[in-house]
Design a protein around this motif. Structure first.
Motif, PDB file in Angstrom:
ATOM      1  N   SER A  37       0.829  -1.215   0.000  1.00 47.78           N
ATOM      2  CA  SER A  37       0.000   0.000   0.000  1.00 47.78           C
ATOM      3  C   SER A  37       0.856   1.255   0.000  1.00 47.78           C
ATOM      4  CB  SER A  37      -0.927   0.006   1.218  1.00 47.78           C
ATOM      5  OG  SER A  37      -1.853  -1.035   1.136  1.00 47.78           O
ATOM      6  N   SER A  38       1.929   1.219   0.745  1.00 46.69           N
ATOM      7  CA  SER A  38       2.822   2.371   0.819  1.00 46.69           C
ATOM      8  C   SER A  38       3.470   2.652  -0.532  1.00 46.69           C
ATOM      9  CB  SER A  38       3.893   2.127   1.880  1.00 46.69           C
ATOM     10  OG  SER A  38       4.795   3.194   1.945  1.00 46.69           O
ATOM     11  N   ILE A  39       3.926   1.595  -1.191  1.00 49.00           N
ATOM     12  CA  ILE A  39       4.553   1.757  -2.508  1.00 49.00           C
ATOM     13  C   ILE A  39       3.546   2.309  -3.509  1.00 49.00           C
ATOM     14  CG2 ILE A  39       5.491   0.495  -4.498  1.00 49.00           C
ATOM     15  CD1 ILE A  39       6.831  -1.398  -2.388  1.00 49.00           C
ATOM     16  N   MET A  40       2.337   1.785  -3.492  1.00 48.18           N
ATOM     17  CA  MET A  40       1.318   2.198  -4.464  1.00 48.18           C
ATOM     18  C   MET A  40       0.711   3.556  -4.127  1.00 48.18           C
ATOM     19  SD  MET A  40       1.485   0.036  -6.785  1.00 48.18           S
ATOM     20  CE  MET A  40       0.099   0.522  -7.801  1.00 48.18           C
ATOM     21  N   GLY A  41       0.814   3.976  -2.888  1.00 46.97           N
ATOM     22  CA  GLY A  41       0.239   5.246  -2.463  1.00 46.97           C
ATOM     23  C   GLY A  41       1.181   6.420  -2.679  1.00 46.97           C
ATOM     24  N   SER A  42       0.833   7.512  -2.059  1.00 49.09           N
ATOM     25  CA  SER A  42       1.602   8.748  -2.228  1.00 49.09           C
ATOM     26  C   SER A  42       2.984   8.688  -1.581  1.00 49.09           C
ATOM     27  CB  SER A  42       0.819   9.937  -1.661  1.00 49.09           C
ATOM     28  OG  SER A  42       0.582   9.759  -0.274  1.00 49.09           O
ATOM     29  N   ALA A  47       6.684   7.704 -10.239  1.00 49.93           N
ATOM     30  CA  ALA A  47       6.486   7.110 -11.567  1.00 49.93           C
ATOM     31  C   ALA A  47       5.998   5.665 -11.451  1.00 49.93           C
ATOM     32  CB  ALA A  47       7.785   7.137 -12.352  1.00 49.93           C
ATOM     33  N   MET A  48       5.077   5.281 -12.319  1.00 52.07           N
ATOM     34  CA  MET A  48       4.539   3.919 -12.305  1.00 52.07           C
ATOM     35  C   MET A  48       5.633   2.888 -12.570  1.00 52.07           C
ATOM     36  SD  MET A  48       2.193   1.994 -11.596  1.00 52.07           S
ATOM     37  CE  MET A  48       0.505   2.467 -11.706  1.00 52.07           C
ATOM     38  N   GLU A  49       6.590   3.217 -13.410  1.00 56.40           N
ATOM     39  CA  GLU A  49       7.709   2.302 -13.686  1.00 56.40           C
ATOM     40  C   GLU A  49       8.496   2.020 -12.404  1.00 56.40           C
ATOM     41  OE1 GLU A  49      11.747   3.011 -16.004  1.00 56.40           O
ATOM     42  OE2 GLU A  49      10.051   2.774 -17.391  1.00 56.40           O
ATOM     43  N   GLU A  50       8.714   3.043 -11.593  1.00 58.08           N
ATOM     44  CA  GLU A  50       9.432   2.868 -10.329  1.00 58.08           C
ATOM     45  C   GLU A  50       8.589   2.080  -9.332  1.00 58.08           C
ATOM     46  OE1 GLU A  50      10.272   6.910  -9.315  1.00 58.08           O
ATOM     47  OE2 GLU A  50      12.098   6.963 -10.509  1.00 58.08           O
ATOM     48  N   LYS A  51       7.273   2.327  -9.320  1.00 55.73           N
ATOM     49  CA  LYS A  51       6.387   1.564  -8.439  1.00 55.73           C
ATOM     50  C   LYS A  51       6.451   0.081  -8.800  1.00 55.73           C
ATOM     51  CE  LYS A  51       2.923   5.134  -7.445  1.00 55.73           C
ATOM     52  NZ  LYS A  51       3.093   5.302  -6.029  1.00 55.73           N
ATOM     53  N   GLU A  52       6.403  -0.224 -10.100  1.00 55.08           N
ATOM     54  CA  GLU A  52       6.451  -1.612 -10.552  1.00 55.08           C
ATOM     55  C   GLU A  52       7.764  -2.278 -10.162  1.00 55.08           C
ATOM     56  OE1 GLU A  52       5.582  -1.335 -14.723  1.00 55.08           O
ATOM     57  OE2 GLU A  52       3.439  -1.028 -14.361  1.00 55.08           O
ATOM     58  N   ALA A  53       8.874  -1.561 -10.281  1.00 58.03           N
ATOM     59  CA  ALA A  53      10.174  -2.109  -9.900  1.00 58.03           C
ATOM     60  C   ALA A  53      10.225  -2.370  -8.393  1.00 58.03           C
ATOM     61  CB  ALA A  53      11.297  -1.162 -10.320  1.00 58.03           C
ATOM     62  N   ALA A  54       9.674  -1.438  -7.618  1.00 54.81           N
ATOM     63  CA  ALA A  54       9.653  -1.612  -6.158  1.00 54.81           C
ATOM     64  C   ALA A  54       8.776  -2.804  -5.773  1.00 54.81           C
ATOM     65  CB  ALA A  54       9.157  -0.336  -5.483  1.00 54.81           C
ATOM     66  N   LEU A  55       7.630  -2.961  -6.429  1.00 53.81           N
ATOM     67  CA  LEU A  55       6.754  -4.097  -6.151  1.00 53.81           C
ATOM     68  C   LEU A  55       7.404  -5.417  -6.529  1.00 53.81           C
ATOM     69  CD1 LEU A  55       3.268  -2.729  -7.207  1.00 53.81           C
ATOM     70  CD2 LEU A  55       4.145  -3.078  -4.893  1.00 53.81           C
ATOM     71  N   GLU A  56       8.141  -5.422  -7.628  1.00 57.70           N
ATOM     72  CA  GLU A  56       8.852  -6.642  -8.024  1.00 57.70           C
ATOM     73  C   GLU A  56       9.869  -7.028  -6.953  1.00 57.70           C
ATOM     74  OE1 GLU A  56      11.785  -8.281 -11.558  1.00 57.70           O
ATOM     75  OE2 GLU A  56      10.498  -6.560 -11.969  1.00 57.70           O
ATOM     76  N   HIS A  57      10.594  -6.052  -6.457  1.00 61.29           N
ATOM     77  CA  HIS A  57      11.577  -6.331  -5.401  1.00 61.29           C
ATOM     78  C   HIS A  57      10.869  -6.791  -4.122  1.00 61.29           C
ATOM     79  CE1 HIS A  57      15.481  -6.292  -3.561  1.00 61.29           C
ATOM     80  NE2 HIS A  57      15.023  -5.539  -2.582  1.00 61.29           N
ATOM     81  N   LEU A  58       9.765  -6.152  -3.785  1.00 58.41           N
ATOM     82  CA  LEU A  58       8.996  -6.548  -2.605  1.00 58.41           C
ATOM     83  C   LEU A  58       8.535  -7.997  -2.732  1.00 58.41           C
ATOM     84  CD1 LEU A  58       7.643  -5.659   0.068  1.00 58.41           C
ATOM     85  CD2 LEU A  58       5.658  -5.021  -1.301  1.00 58.41           C
ATOM     86  N   ASN A  59       8.055  -8.379  -3.903  1.00 57.07           N
ATOM     87  CA  ASN A  59       7.618  -9.760  -4.115  1.00 57.07           C
ATOM     88  C   ASN A  59       8.779 -10.741  -4.015  1.00 57.07           C
ATOM     89  OD1 ASN A  59       4.849  -9.311  -4.408  1.00 57.07           O
ATOM     90  ND2 ASN A  59       5.103  -8.728  -6.552  1.00 57.07           N
ATOM     91  N   ASN A  60       9.957 -10.345  -4.503  1.00 54.74           N
ATOM     92  CA  ASN A  60      11.137 -11.202  -4.370  1.00 54.74           C
ATOM     93  C   ASN A  60      11.515 -11.391  -2.910  1.00 54.74           C
ATOM     94  OD1 ASN A  60      11.410 -11.617  -7.120  1.00 54.74           O
ATOM     95  ND2 ASN A  60      12.787  -9.885  -7.404  1.00 54.74           N
ATOM     96  N   LEU A  61      11.406 -10.337  -2.123  1.00 53.32           N
ATOM     97  CA  LEU A  61      11.685 -10.455  -0.692  1.00 53.32           C
ATOM     98  C   LEU A  61      10.680 -11.383  -0.016  1.00 53.32           C
ATOM     99  CD1 LEU A  61      12.518  -6.744   0.220  1.00 53.32           C
ATOM    100  CD2 LEU A  61      14.111  -8.656   0.008  1.00 53.32           C
ATOM    101  N   ARG A  62       9.431 -11.255  -0.411  1.00 60.73           N
ATOM    102  CA  ARG A  62       8.386 -12.110   0.181  1.00 60.73           C
ATOM    103  C   ARG A  62       8.678 -13.570  -0.108  1.00 60.73           C
ATOM    104  NH1 ARG A  62       1.883 -11.648  -0.832  1.00 60.73           N
ATOM    105  NH2 ARG A  62       1.284 -12.708   1.068  1.00 60.73           N
ATOM    106  N   LEU A  63       9.135 -13.880  -1.319  1.00 62.03           N
ATOM    107  CA  LEU A  63       9.467 -15.262  -1.672  1.00 62.03           C
ATOM    108  C   LEU A  63      10.609 -15.800  -0.815  1.00 62.03           C
ATOM    109  CD1 LEU A  63       9.158 -15.166  -5.559  1.00 62.03           C
ATOM    110  CD2 LEU A  63       7.612 -16.290  -3.927  1.00 62.03           C
ATOM    111  N   GLN A  64      11.530 -14.941  -0.418  1.00 55.80           N
ATOM    112  CA  GLN A  64      12.649 -15.367   0.429  1.00 55.80           C
ATOM    113  C   GLN A  64      12.186 -15.775   1.811  1.00 55.80           C
ATOM    114  OE1 GLN A  64      15.914 -12.561   0.538  1.00 55.80           O
ATOM    115  NE2 GLN A  64      15.634 -12.064  -1.621  1.00 55.80           N
ATOM    116  N   LEU A  65      11.015 -15.320   2.219  1.00 59.05           N
ATOM    117  CA  LEU A  65      10.505 -15.644   3.547  1.00 59.05           C
ATOM    118  C   LEU A  65       9.850 -17.015   3.600  1.00 59.05           C
ATOM    119  CD1 LEU A  65       8.952 -12.220   4.534  1.00 59.05           C
ATOM    120  CD2 LEU A  65      11.008 -13.274   5.466  1.00 59.05           C
ATOM    121  N   LYS A  66       9.550 -17.595   2.444  1.00 60.20           N
ATOM    122  CA  LYS A  66       8.864 -18.899   2.428  1.00 60.20           C
ATOM    123  C   LYS A  66       9.830 -20.040   2.512  1.00 60.20           C
ATOM    124  CE  LYS A  66       4.886 -17.130   0.087  1.00 60.20           C
ATOM    125  NZ  LYS A  66       3.865 -17.293  -0.868  1.00 60.20           N
TER     126      LYS A  66
END
Length: 66
Positions: A37-42, A47-66
């Motif tokens: 929510s923080s990444i997607m919010g204000s 830039a949407m491109e930067e938001k997408e890159a940040a979300l991709e990294h966030l998802n990669n981190l989440r996968l490391q937790l499994k």
């Protein structure tokens, strides 16, 4: 490595260590939701491109937790 990158790496490692020690999957899920929510919010990148890159990294981190 720049000082900014070193700071980001340190915070990322600190957060991952905390989340890996968390005994509650609900807490981990809530932290992920809040970060998303923080990444997607204000608070996130403008830039949407930067938001997408940040979300991709966030998802990669989440996968490391499994």
């Amino acid at each position: 490595m720049s000082l900014n990158q070193a700071q980001v790496d340190a915070v990322e490692h600190l957060l991952m260590a905390f989340l890996k020690r968390s005994e509650s999957a609900q807490i981990v899920a809530k932290v992920y939701e809040d970060a998303y929510s923080s990444i997607m919010g204000s608070e996130g990148p403008a830039a949407m491109e930067e938001k997408e890159a940040a979300l991709e990294h966030l998802n990669n981190l989440r996968l490391q937790l499994k």
